[in-house]
Write a protein that holds these residues in place. Structure first.
Motif, PDB file in Angstrom:
ATOM      1  N   THR A 332       0.841  -1.186   0.000  1.00  0.00           N
ATOM      2  CA  THR A 332       0.000   0.000   0.000  1.00  0.00           C
ATOM      3  C   THR A 332       0.880   1.240   0.000  1.00  0.00           C
ATOM      4  O   THR A 332       1.560   1.522   0.982  1.00  0.00           O
ATOM      5  CB  THR A 332      -1.004  -0.006   1.180  1.00  0.00           C
ATOM      6  N   HIS A 333       0.932   1.899  -1.150  1.00  0.00           N
ATOM      7  CA  HIS A 333       1.731   3.108  -1.318  1.00  0.00           C
ATOM      8  C   HIS A 333       3.187   2.884  -0.907  1.00  0.00           C
ATOM      9  O   HIS A 333       3.822   3.761  -0.328  1.00  0.00           O
ATOM     10  CB  HIS A 333       1.112   4.266  -0.540  1.00  0.00           C
ATOM     11  N   LEU A 352       8.905  -0.201   4.637  1.00  0.00           N
ATOM     12  CA  LEU A 352       8.938   0.675   3.469  1.00  0.00           C
ATOM     13  C   LEU A 352      10.342   0.621   2.858  1.00  0.00           C
ATOM     14  O   LEU A 352      11.254   1.318   3.319  1.00  0.00           O
ATOM     15  CB  LEU A 352       8.590   2.107   3.879  1.00  0.00           C
ATOM     16  N   PRO A 353      10.553  -0.202   1.822  1.00  0.00           N
ATOM     17  CA  PRO A 353      11.895  -0.329   1.246  1.00  0.00           C
ATOM     18  C   PRO A 353      12.483   0.991   0.758  1.00  0.00           C
ATOM     19  O   PRO A 353      13.700   1.192   0.845  1.00  0.00           O
ATOM     20  CB  PRO A 353      11.678  -1.304   0.077  1.00  0.00           C
ATOM     21  N   ARG A 380      -2.454   5.520   9.155  1.00  0.00           N
ATOM     22  CA  ARG A 380      -2.583   6.593   8.170  1.00  0.00           C
ATOM     23  C   ARG A 380      -2.088   7.910   8.758  1.00  0.00           C
ATOM     24  O   ARG A 380      -1.359   8.668   8.107  1.00  0.00           O
ATOM     25  CB  ARG A 380      -4.040   6.716   7.733  1.00  0.00           C
ATOM     26  N   ALA A 381      -2.468   8.197   9.994  1.00  0.00           N
ATOM     27  CA  ALA A 381      -2.060   9.447  10.631  1.00  0.00           C
ATOM     28  C   ALA A 381      -0.556   9.473  10.879  1.00  0.00           C
ATOM     29  O   ALA A 381       0.108  10.500  10.661  1.00  0.00           O
ATOM     30  CB  ALA A 381      -2.821   9.629  11.940  1.00  0.00           C
ATOM     31  N   ILE A 382       0.015   8.369  11.333  1.00  0.00           N
ATOM     32  CA  ILE A 382       1.452   8.307  11.627  1.00  0.00           C
ATOM     33  C   ILE A 382       2.271   8.460  10.359  1.00  0.00           C
ATOM     34  O   ILE A 382       3.225   9.249  10.302  1.00  0.00           O
ATOM     35  CB  ILE A 382       1.781   6.989  12.347  1.00  0.00           C
ATOM     36  N   THR A 383       1.923   7.702   9.316  1.00  0.00           N
ATOM     37  CA  THR A 383       2.702   7.794   8.081  1.00  0.00           C
ATOM     38  C   THR A 383       2.511   9.134   7.387  1.00  0.00           C
ATOM     39  O   THR A 383       3.400   9.590   6.662  1.00  0.00           O
ATOM     40  CB  THR A 383       2.349   6.641   7.125  1.00  0.00           C
ATOM     41  N   VAL A 386       5.447  10.927   9.172  1.00  0.00           N
ATOM     42  CA  VAL A 386       6.838  10.479   9.028  1.00  0.00           C
ATOM     43  C   VAL A 386       7.223  10.126   7.598  1.00  0.00           C
ATOM     44  O   VAL A 386       8.401  10.228   7.230  1.00  0.00           O
ATOM     45  CB  VAL A 386       7.133   9.289   9.968  1.00  0.00           C
ATOM     46  N   THR A 387       6.258   9.708   6.775  1.00  0.00           N
ATOM     47  CA  THR A 387       6.539   9.383   5.369  1.00  0.00           C
ATOM     48  C   THR A 387       5.401   9.936   4.507  1.00  0.00           C
ATOM     49  O   THR A 387       4.630   9.173   3.922  1.00  0.00           O
ATOM     50  CB  THR A 387       6.676   7.861   5.154  1.00  0.00           C
ATOM     51  N   PRO A 388       5.281  11.268   4.403  1.00  0.00           N
ATOM     52  CA  PRO A 388       4.124  11.854   3.720  1.00  0.00           C
ATOM     53  C   PRO A 388       3.991  11.469   2.254  1.00  0.00           C
ATOM     54  O   PRO A 388       2.889  11.569   1.685  1.00  0.00           O
ATOM     55  CB  PRO A 388       4.353  13.367   3.883  1.00  0.00           C
ATOM     56  N   ASP A 389       5.068  11.002   1.629  1.00  0.00           N
ATOM     57  CA  ASP A 389       4.979  10.535   0.244  1.00  0.00           C
ATOM     58  C   ASP A 389       4.520   9.084   0.154  1.00  0.00           C
ATOM     59  O   ASP A 389       4.313   8.568  -0.951  1.00  0.00           O
ATOM     60  CB  ASP A 389       6.339  10.680  -0.451  1.00  0.00           C
TER      61      ASP A 389
END
Length: 402
Positions: A332-333, A352-353, A380-383, A386-389
């Motif tokens: 997922t994304h 997340l590779p 969803r809120a955490i990412t 920390v990883t908005p892309d």
């Protein structure tokens, strides 16, 4: 009405979550303080994230926890080169008010699927099974089993009716949560129904697929699935706090779990419910440290040949934008791994590779919040911070609750 609602919800167990809407993030000053337990050096050896990021995570997690009515949350985020964030907040026991702990064991629901499919793929590497073998070569009595392949089972494209959708199964489980189910007994509820589509035609998340793969692993190895997973997957991965129990066994320490998937529609303590009905699809137990380690092993294919791992990650569309499903694994994304939901508990375990990042979330409820799974709300809120892309969304593993 309440009884019907609870039955519809049960059909979605071992899944997380519904389509989400963004949450407004309150500033730190507007969030009431909660008991927060921070990880020690062993939990966060890289050092903490930047203070402003940590503050945003603290306030956002607490806001989601309170809005969604989640008793307790354990979160681990590891971002090489940036630091990490390890927290336990809220309560492990509503009756006593005991705080959530970082070292709790957790029923991990459908994260179990990643272990079962890994064991199967190891047999593929050994040329003991073929992904395009029909399931009928190993298990008798499967509707259209001569046309359904092991690959289609692992990628959720068999068309077999999900046994958890059967009303009699839902009634039998909820009326006696301590009951023990054999794999064959669970599958029989689904076999009463016509297949929902032809093999390979589309994606449908179904626990029937993984229970069958568990039986295939047992047939080929001549061993119990729990023993195969322990010897072939857990031991080489050094996962010392992970197991597939025979029944309701639940090693200490663990949080109490709370569910509204009940015949009355009210919330009950489901800690000691027997998860045998989920077996190869969702009955395993693990903890934060093991799940962190497993997310990377799973995503990088450390236990498999490169060729087999490439097949595992060849995801197909699920109908949800940005989300595909491979062989027992969600993409997922860019986040690879799985989520899990079982009465009383939800888990997210992903890697997340692109950023070598890991996210683990464990909560002690599976009760939805405004039609949405709380573990996915949190992820969803955490990412988003920390990883908005690469914003996580586990919707593909959630059957329609309507």
């Amino acid at each position: 009405m309440r009884r019907n609602r609870s039955r519809r919800l049960l059909a979605a167990t071992l899944a997380a979550a519904a389509v989400l809407v963004p949450l407004a993030v309150a500033p730190v000053t507007t969030v009431q303080a909660a008991a927060v337990h921070r990880g020690g050096p062993a939990d966060c050896p890289e050092g903490g994230l930047a203070p402003e990021v940590t503050g945003r995570l603290d306030s956002t997690i607490e806001q989601v926890r309170q809005q969604a009515g989640v008793p307790g949350v354990v979160v681990g985020v590891w971002l090489p080169g940036k630091g990490c964030y390890v927290r336990a907040t809220g309560v492990a026991d509503r009756a006593t008010g005991a705080p959530m702990r970082l070292d709790v064991r957790q029923r991990i629901g459908s994260v179990t699927k990643t272990f079962t499919v890994t064991a199967l793929l190891q047999l593929v590497d050994e040329h003991r099974v073929g992904l395009d073998d029909p399931v009928s070569a190993y298990v008798d009595g499967v509707p259209c089993g001569d046309r359904i392949t092991l690959r289609q089972l692992a990628e959720m494209r068999s068309g077999l009716f999900p046994y958890t959708f059967d009303p009699d199964f839902q009634h039998d489980l909820l009326s006696d949560p301590a009951r023990s189910f054999t794999p064959q007994q669970a599958l029989a509820y689904g076999y009463r129904h016509d297949n929902t589509f032809g093999p390979g035609e589309q994606f449908q998340y179904s626990n029937s697929n993984l229970v069958l793969l568990g039986l295939v692993v047992e047939k080929v190895t001549g061993q119990r699935l729990a023993d195969v997973i322990r010897e072939r997957v857990l031991r080489p991965s050094h996962l010392h706090h992970t197991l597939l129990p025979d029944g309701p066994e639940f090693p200490e320490p663990h949080a109490r779990g709370y569910t509204d998937q009940t015949l009355s529609g009210g919330t009950e303590d489901s800690t000691d419910w027997n998860p045998s009905w989920a077996w190869a699809a969702g009955a395993m137990v693990s903890d934060l440290g093991d799940l962190r380690r497993w997310a990377e092993i799973l995503a990088t294919g450390r236990l498999l040949s490169p060729e087999t791992q490439q097949q595992r990650l060849a995801t197909l569309p699920t109908g949800f934008p940005g989300t595909g499903y491979g062989l027992g694994i969600l993409d997922t994304h860019g986040w690879l791994g799985h989520n899990g939901s079982i009465p009383g508990y939800e888990t997210v375990d992903v890697y997340l590779p692109a950023e070598h990042a890991t996210l683990v979330i464990m909560i002690n409820t599976d009760s939805s919040s405004q039609g949405q799974e709380p573990s996915t709300l949190l992820a969803r809120a955490i990412t988003g911070i920390v990883t908005p892309d690469h914003v996580y969304d586990g919707s593909a593993t959630a059957p329609d609750k309507a």
